[in-house]
Design a protein around this motif. Structure first.
Motif, short mmCIF file in Angstrom:
data_model
loop_
_atom_site.label_atom_id
_atom_site.label_comp_id
_atom_site.label_asym_id
_atom_site.label_seq_id
_atom_site.Cartn_x
_atom_site.Cartn_y
_atom_site.Cartn_z
N ALA A 76 -15.66 13.52 1.34
CA ALA A 76 -14.83 12.33 1.60
C ALA A 76 -14.48 12.36 3.08
O ALA A 76 -14.47 13.42 3.71
CB ALA A 76 -13.57 12.34 0.74
N ALA A 77 -14.21 11.20 3.63
CA ALA A 77 -13.91 11.11 5.06
C ALA A 77 -12.64 10.32 5.30
O ALA A 77 -12.25 9.47 4.48
CB ALA A 77 -15.08 10.47 5.81
N SER A 78 -12.01 10.59 6.41
CA SER A 78 -10.83 9.83 6.83
C SER A 78 -10.97 9.52 8.31
O SER A 78 -11.27 10.41 9.11
CB SER A 78 -9.55 10.62 6.58
N ILE A 79 -10.78 8.27 8.67
CA ILE A 79 -10.86 7.84 10.05
C ILE A 79 -9.44 7.59 10.57
O ILE A 79 -8.68 6.84 9.96
CB ILE A 79 -11.69 6.55 10.21
N THR A 80 -9.09 8.24 11.67
CA THR A 80 -7.78 8.02 12.28
C THR A 80 -7.81 6.73 13.08
O THR A 80 -8.66 6.54 13.94
CB THR A 80 -7.39 9.18 13.21
N VAL B 86 -3.18 6.36 9.61
CA VAL B 86 -2.43 5.64 10.64
C VAL B 86 -1.51 6.66 11.28
O VAL B 86 -0.38 6.86 10.87
CB VAL B 86 -1.63 4.47 10.02
N ALA B 87 -2.03 7.32 12.32
CA ALA B 87 -1.29 8.46 12.87
C ALA B 87 -1.63 8.67 14.34
O ALA B 87 -2.81 8.61 14.71
CB ALA B 87 -1.62 9.72 12.07
N PRO B 88 -0.59 8.94 15.13
CA PRO B 88 0.81 8.84 14.73
C PRO B 88 1.35 7.43 14.93
O PRO B 88 0.80 6.65 15.70
CB PRO B 88 1.50 9.80 15.70
N ILE B 89 2.42 7.14 14.23
CA ILE B 89 3.12 5.87 14.44
C ILE B 89 4.14 6.08 15.54
O ILE B 89 5.06 6.88 15.41
CB ILE B 89 3.80 5.40 13.14
N ILE B 90 3.96 5.38 16.65
CA ILE B 90 4.81 5.51 17.82
C ILE B 90 5.72 4.29 17.93
O ILE B 90 5.21 3.17 18.09
CB ILE B 90 3.99 5.66 19.11
N PRO B 91 7.02 4.45 17.81
CA PRO B 91 7.93 3.30 17.87
C PRO B 91 7.70 2.45 19.12
O PRO B 91 7.57 2.98 20.23
CB PRO B 91 9.32 3.95 17.89
N PHE B 92 7.64 1.13 18.91
CA PHE B 92 7.52 0.14 19.99
C PHE B 92 6.21 0.22 20.78
O PHE B 92 6.03 -0.51 21.74
CB PHE B 92 8.70 0.25 20.97
N VAL B 93 5.29 1.09 20.35
CA VAL B 93 3.97 1.16 21.00
C VAL B 93 2.89 0.80 19.99
O VAL B 93 2.18 -0.18 20.15
CB VAL B 93 3.71 2.55 21.61
N THR B 94 2.75 1.61 18.93
CA THR B 94 1.78 1.30 17.88
C THR B 94 2.47 0.86 16.59
O THR B 94 1.82 0.27 15.72
CB THR B 94 0.92 2.53 17.57
N GLU B 95 3.74 1.14 16.47
CA GLU B 95 4.49 0.80 15.24
C GLU B 95 4.42 -0.67 14.84
O GLU B 95 4.32 -0.99 13.65
CB GLU B 95 5.94 1.27 15.40
N PRO B 96 4.42 -1.64 15.79
CA PRO B 96 4.34 -3.05 15.38
C PRO B 96 3.04 -3.41 14.66
O PRO B 96 2.96 -4.45 14.00
CB PRO B 96 4.44 -3.80 16.71
N GLU B 97 2.03 -2.55 14.74
CA GLU B 97 0.71 -2.87 14.18
C GLU B 97 0.48 -2.30 12.79
O GLU B 97 -0.63 -2.44 12.25
CB GLU B 97 -0.40 -2.35 15.10
N ILE B 98 1.44 -1.64 12.20
CA ILE B 98 1.24 -0.91 10.94
C ILE B 98 0.47 -1.73 9.91
O ILE B 98 -0.58 -1.31 9.40
CB ILE B 98 2.59 -0.45 10.35
N GLU B 99 0.97 -2.90 9.60
CA GLU B 99 0.35 -3.72 8.55
C GLU B 99 -1.06 -4.17 8.94
O GLU B 99 -1.98 -4.15 8.12
CB GLU B 99 1.22 -4.94 8.25
N LYS B 100 -1.24 -4.55 10.21
CA LYS B 100 -2.54 -5.03 10.66
C LYS B 100 -3.59 -3.92 10.61
O LYS B 100 -4.76 -4.17 10.27
CB LYS B 100 -2.43 -5.59 12.08
N ILE B 101 -3.19 -2.70 10.95
CA ILE B 101 -4.12 -1.57 10.92
C ILE B 101 -4.59 -1.31 9.49
O ILE B 101 -5.79 -1.15 9.24
CB ILE B 101 -3.45 -0.31 11.50
N ILE B 102 -3.66 -1.26 8.56
CA ILE B 102 -4.01 -0.98 7.16
C ILE B 102 -4.88 -2.09 6.60
O ILE B 102 -5.88 -1.84 5.91
CB ILE B 102 -2.73 -0.78 6.32
N ALA C 221 -5.02 5.22 2.25
CA ALA C 221 -4.32 5.17 3.53
C ALA C 221 -3.17 6.16 3.54
O ALA C 221 -2.54 6.43 2.51
CB ALA C 221 -3.81 3.76 3.81
N SER C 222 -2.90 6.71 4.72
CA SER C 222 -1.77 7.62 4.91
C SER C 222 -1.22 7.41 6.31
O SER C 222 -1.83 6.72 7.13
CB SER C 222 -2.21 9.08 4.72
N TYR C 223 -0.07 8.01 6.59
CA TYR C 223 0.51 7.86 7.92
C TYR C 223 1.30 9.10 8.30
O TYR C 223 1.68 9.91 7.44
CB TYR C 223 1.44 6.64 7.98
N VAL C 224 1.53 9.26 9.59
CA VAL C 224 2.38 10.33 10.13
C VAL C 224 3.14 9.73 11.31
O VAL C 224 2.55 9.03 12.14
CB VAL C 224 1.54 11.54 10.62
#
Length: 374
Positions: free
Chosen positions: A189-193, A233-249, A260-263
């Protein structure tokens, strides 16, 4: 007012400086005495690869917040240069900097496939999925030439041993001929960051990793080959990548990801000053705001290493992030963290037929045609 020379970003590198490792006895500070000119070209940090003979190859952990117990890393250091990489502090053990040294002075474990064969041949070996490329990316650029990861996969395929891979490189597509047959037997199995969908942010955050669109294409290609793929979805960086959470998933789901997972952002040891330097270099307008939120997520500290909270954080903002991720996963009908890894089949394993580095007696027996008992 221009940025201090020490905080100027280097093209193609994530770290802004070569911060000292925590074990160094001598402390050095950069001081501008007026003799250096701003227009001078910055030093070029070329990649150096040192071939080494490792003593062991499998790492084991009992961390309750990690979905695997055994991992294998063919390389030390990572040219991708991700500024947030939690493995950066390991370069301090080598007397090197977790900063620019980590992403430019690499070590390749040339005997990794042979060591793995030796481990799998031990009579008391207990089978559990091996996580490949956890500390440093097993598909970083140097892998194109050395092919250590591919040789490790060939051993695992031969032994029908389950493996889970995590990468942010499209080079994983090269090994579909190995991974697809293994996946058909529930052995791979594979996971892409996927940290961001914004190529501009990705170029500074993960300068030598595949572009976001290329990673999405890799998810699609692996999925079409029958390999189950998740997105991290890692890492989630507030105000940098955090606004994109839903779009990424959603983008990963559209590309074929089934899990899907996150850190949240983690800043252990030297990663902390390196990340803050990166913020000052690339996002000076929001650096303080980002760090204030990071501290809120980690209980008022820059980082809290407690097993219960280090991956997901605590408090209101951490709860909001968790809810956003969970709802996005539910909307897409995807599985949660670690599910595919736990579904890998451990019952098909068979020890390797040929074991390297045999003693003199074993070599004589083999020359006489005697078969191995194990």
């Amino acid at each position: 007012m221009s940025m201090p020379r020490s905080l100027k970003a280097l093209k193609g590198r994530g770290a802004v400086t070569n911060v000292q490792g925590r074990y160094e006895l001598d402390v050095r500070e950069t001081f501008d005495d007026g003799w250096l000119r701003e227009e001078e070209e910055p030093r070029v940090w070329r990649t150096q690869v040192t071939e080494e003979t490792a003593k062991s190859i499998l790492s084991r952990n009992q961390s309750p917040d990690i979905p695997f117990g055994v991992s294998l890393n063919p390389y030390r250091g990572c040219e991708h240069g991700c500024i947030y990489c939690f493995a950066r502090p390991t370069h301090s053990y080598l007397g090197l900097s977790p900063g620019l040294d980590f992403e430019s002075k690499l070590f390749a474990k040339m005997n990794a496939p042979d060591l793995l064969r030796g481990e799998l041949s031990k009579p008391g070996y207990t089978v559990e999925p091996i996580a490949l490329g956890v500390n440093t990316d097993a598909y970083q650029p140097v892998e194109r030439e050395l092919k250590l990861t591919r040789r490790v996969l060939e051993v695992l395929q031969e032994c029908r041993h389950p493996v889970g891979l995590i990468t942010k490189s499209a080079l994983i597509e090269r090994d579909i001929d190995i991974l697809a047959p293994m996946a058909e037997k529930r052995l791979a199995a594979a996971s892409i960051t996927l940290t961001t969908l914004d190529p501009k942010i990705a170029r500074t955050l993960e300068p030598r990793a595949a572009a976001p669109e290329r990673r999405l294409r890799a998810i699609r290609t692996l999925t079409e080959a029958g390999i189950p793929v998740g997105v991290s979805v890692a890492p989630i960086i507030p105000f940098v990548t955090e606004p994109e959470i839903e779009k990424i998933i959603e983008a990963a789901f559209d590309a074929g990801a089934v899990q899907a997972s996150y850190v949240v952002l983690r800043l252990p040891w030297e990663v902390n000053p390196l990340f803050q330097q990166w913020l000052e270099a690339h996002f000076p307008d929001r650096a303080q705001r980002v760090m204030n939120r990071v501290r809120e997520i980690h209980g008022g500290k820059d980082y809290d290493a407690s097993f219960a909270t280090r991956m997901s954080g605590q408090g209101l903002w951490a709860d909001l992030i968790r809810q956003r991720v969970e709802k996005a996963i539910q909307r897409c009908g995807m599985a949660g963290r670690g599910s595919r890894f736990r579904q890998l089949d451990c019952t098909r394993f068979r020890p390797p037929l040929v074991v390297p580095q045999m003693g003199a007696k074993a070599k004589q027996a083999e020359a006489a045609g005697q078969l191995s008992l194990f």
